[in-house]
Design an enzyme around this catalytic site. Sequence first.
Site, PDB file in Angstrom:
ATOM      1  N   THR A 555       0.844  -1.187   0.000  1.00 32.81           N
ATOM      2  CA  THR A 555       0.000   0.000   0.000  1.00 32.81           C
ATOM      3  C   THR A 555       0.889   1.252   0.000  1.00 32.81           C
ATOM      4  OG1 THR A 555      -0.052   0.410   2.370  1.00 32.81           O
ATOM      5  CG2 THR A 555      -1.560  -1.257   1.537  1.00 32.81           C
ATOM      6  N   GLU A 606      13.642  -2.425  -1.169  1.00 34.05           N
ATOM      7  CA  GLU A 606      14.325  -2.116  -2.429  1.00 34.05           C
ATOM      8  C   GLU A 606      13.457  -1.289  -3.367  1.00 34.05           C
ATOM      9  OE1 GLU A 606      16.699  -1.292  -4.573  1.00 34.05           O
ATOM     10  OE2 GLU A 606      17.783  -3.131  -4.057  1.00 34.05           O
ATOM     11  N   VAL A 609      12.950   2.884  -4.049  1.00 33.63           N
ATOM     12  CA  VAL A 609      13.649   3.714  -5.030  1.00 33.63           C
ATOM     13  C   VAL A 609      13.840   2.894  -6.302  1.00 33.63           C
ATOM     14  CG1 VAL A 609      15.735   5.028  -5.524  1.00 33.63           C
ATOM     15  CG2 VAL A 609      14.892   4.880  -3.172  1.00 33.63           C
ATOM     16  N   ALA A 611      11.707   1.212  -8.231  1.00 29.43           N
ATOM     17  CA  ALA A 611      10.900  -0.010  -8.367  1.00 29.43           C
ATOM     18  C   ALA A 611      11.780  -1.260  -8.286  1.00 29.43           C
ATOM     19  CB  ALA A 611      10.080   0.031  -9.642  1.00 29.43           C
ATOM     20  N   ASP A 678       7.554  12.751  -3.909  1.00 27.54           N
ATOM     21  CA  ASP A 678       7.966  11.366  -4.047  1.00 27.54           C
ATOM     22  C   ASP A 678       9.466  11.272  -4.358  1.00 27.54           C
ATOM     23  OD1 ASP A 678       7.090   8.557  -4.208  1.00 27.54           O
ATOM     24  OD2 ASP A 678       7.845   8.759  -6.264  1.00 27.54           O
ATOM     25  N   LYS A 682      12.688   9.753  -2.165  1.00 27.78           N
ATOM     26  CA  LYS A 682      13.622   8.748  -2.682  1.00 27.78           C
ATOM     27  C   LYS A 682      15.067   9.169  -2.471  1.00 27.78           C
ATOM     28  CE  LYS A 682      10.533   6.813  -6.137  1.00 27.78           C
ATOM     29  NZ  LYS A 682      10.046   6.947  -7.506  1.00 27.78           N
ATOM     30  N   GLY A 797       5.912   1.116 -12.511  1.00 26.20           N
ATOM     31  CA  GLY A 797       5.017   0.140 -13.121  1.00 26.20           C
ATOM     32  C   GLY A 797       4.793  -1.004 -12.156  1.00 26.20           C
TER      33      GLY A 797
END
Length: 815
Positions: A555, A606, A609, A611, A678, A682, A797
């Site tokens: 989430t 992991e 940052v 994906a 966001d 990161k 994605g």
Amino acid sequence: MNVLKFGGTSVANPENIRKTLAVVRTNSKDSNILVVVSAFGGVTDLLLKAADLASKRDEAYHTIFQEIELRHIDAVKALIPVTKQSAVLSGVKTRLNGLETLFEGAFLLSELSPKTADLIAGHGELLSSYIISETAKYSDLDAEYKDSRTLIITSDAYGKASVDFNETEKRITEFLKTNRAQVNILPGFVASTIDGNTTTLGRGGSDYTAAILASLVNANELQIWTDVSGMYTANPRIVKQAFPIKRISYREAMELSHFGAKVIYPPTIQPVLEKEIPIWIKNTFSPDDEGTLITNQPNGKNRPVKGISHIENIALITLEGSGMIGIPGVSKRFLEVFHQKNTNVIMITQASSEQSICVGVNQADADTIETAINEAFELEIVRKRIEPVQVEKDLAILALVGDRMKSHQGLSGKMFSALGKNNVNIRAIAQGASEKNISAVIAKTDVKKGLNILHEEFFEDRLKQLNLFITGVGNVGGKLLQQIKQQQSYLNEKLRLNIRVIALSNSRTMVFDEKGIALENWEALLEKGEKASPDVFLERTTNLNIRNSIFVDNTATDFISRKYSDYLRNSIGVVTCNKIACADEYENYEELQRLSRKYGGSFLYETNVGAGLPIIDTLNNLVASGDQVNKIQAVLSGSLNFVFNNFDDNTSFHDVVKQAQEEGYTEPDPKIDLSGVDVARKILILARESGYRLELSDINNESFLPEESLHTKDNDSFFKSLITHEASFNQLLANAKTNNCRLKYVAQFENGKANVGLQQIPEDHPFYDLQGSDNIVLFYTNRYSEQPLIIKGAGAGADVTASGIFADIIRIGKN
Ligand code: ADP
Ligand code: ASP
Ligand code: MG
């Protein structure tokens, strides 16, 4: 001659008795046999319960008596041919009448002497052996009934009688001289004093009856027929992966049974060991299974650990105090109390400082022992040389057993670290003087988990189980489940990992299945689940107390991330793509790292940052190997890349953002991406992972969004504001074009400072050609000072994020 013993389940009902007699028939073809039978399964417990009730003047004993009566009469009706039934029924009734009289006596006197208790308890075997021998006679077997009480003679210590082997041997020799029958059927458990009073050999004692007979008739072998296919590596009812041990030594079998492997009663082995009579443990319900062979030459697979057993309901009795040091005889006096009270000492440990000694006993004995020890040491206690005895209850013992353990280093370390890693707290440790066992005392509530952990560690060198508790099954979570399902067999075969999903939750419902949720139809199962609650989810996960548990957060909500500390504190690993925790105040980020180290549950993120890109892992490896990060330059927002790579003269800014959201390239709340928050989170995380103590407020974020868009309250008004301010977005694009540049949202960290913002990137820059939703990170370190270490690839994605989470899960599995 062979001796066969059939346990309670093997004779529990007519159908099982027929199976027992089939085994008897096969085994009586080549040799004369003695068949020892237990009471019908559960009857001994019922007899003792009824006796207890009667002695407390509770009329409820009648109901239990009737139940016992009915079971035996029904058995006769099912097993004996109709024309012969009346004789057998009257034999059964005579015995039942005797039993009822005993109950009545206990009721009237409000008393149950050990002598009467033994006689009552023995009725289960007296009844079963009679019915089974009659059935055998009517099934064309050359069978006779023989009452064990005429053969096995014991002391008159009712309840805990000891066998008089000389007298018993005399009687058995006599019996063998006259016996003609091919099959003799005898009751187990019961014996007699020299005066003819019935005694019993202890709970589970039918095994012992059979062993005494086997030893004194010099049997070729003793066969223990039960409801499992041998002695297993651990109790098969608790450890699903347990398997039968093919060969085992007498000593190993004795240790395993001493520590609770109920399949064989501990005293059983001694009489047959002396004569080296092999013991087989076989399954009445699957007689062709090989079973376990117990001998002196266990030639089995050469594992140092042969089995793991456990005993529940243990209490630890600890005596402590300065008065114990250097004063000879304190331990001796302490242990003598156990002897006087006839209490079975299951294990002993003594601290090397001699300051304390600690004994494990059955919990039922704890109160008596407590009083007796406090009395025995009254003087020392009054003088404060020794503390009053401490009693801890609700514990259990786990024991590793194996003859070859002593020649192997590091087994105890392996045992304790496996338990420790899973937060199974060890209260005491003992190693048998013979080094054939190592035992640990743990909380009773940890037994199932502890046994499975140890079994996995010592016997399943192949398959490791990971248990997932997943919150969030939308875009990312859904893909994750799909990937897990698809990779199951690969993980099984190649990585020896077995991943099970134990729980799923979305914001509406949640579902738990301790055996693993079927991934074919998880949607339907979740739909039918109970109302979702993060608190209940946490509580359930913790209470299930399953080894290698991992909480997975897919989430982006803060109330889920606030639970991580509770999971970690319970040694449950946390894998998350949710950035909120790691980008929270430094103190909280650090606390989670500390809890992970302290309680051994991994904390992996992991996907916070880039994906699925291995950015954090690479960074961790650099730092761990002694490199220092001096500068980071990166394009870290797959969402913003997608937006600015697709935003051109033919599209509107609003439409592109909408498309990014719909295709799963943005956070559920797209403003978090567009505002740069966001990206700031990161770079913050990367700076922290590089060893810098930074807060989100330290990061300079020059947002390109107009003030109005920044302050909208929901997604609808946010999207509306993008339309209102279309001109300002078009202007940004036009400016960049004029300078032959492309727009990229860049994050930078250098000299302990970080900033993020939209930049015009010229053609010769490595960021210029970044496609689609790709991310790129440049690490400038002491080792990579001239040419940076570059990581580049798809950075957003659902699919790649899910695979990044999956990789973290597998990383825990390989750990
Ligand atoms: P019986 O009535 O045949 O004497 P028991 O119930 O006394 O049978 O013993 C068999 C049971 O022992 C099995 O059903 C199993 O639950 C339990 N058990 C505990 N530990 C082990 C083990 N290591 N191997 C096999 N069985 C075990
Ligand atoms: N029936 C007795 C008991 O339940 C003995 C046995 O089954 O071995 O303890
Ligand atoms: Mg038994």
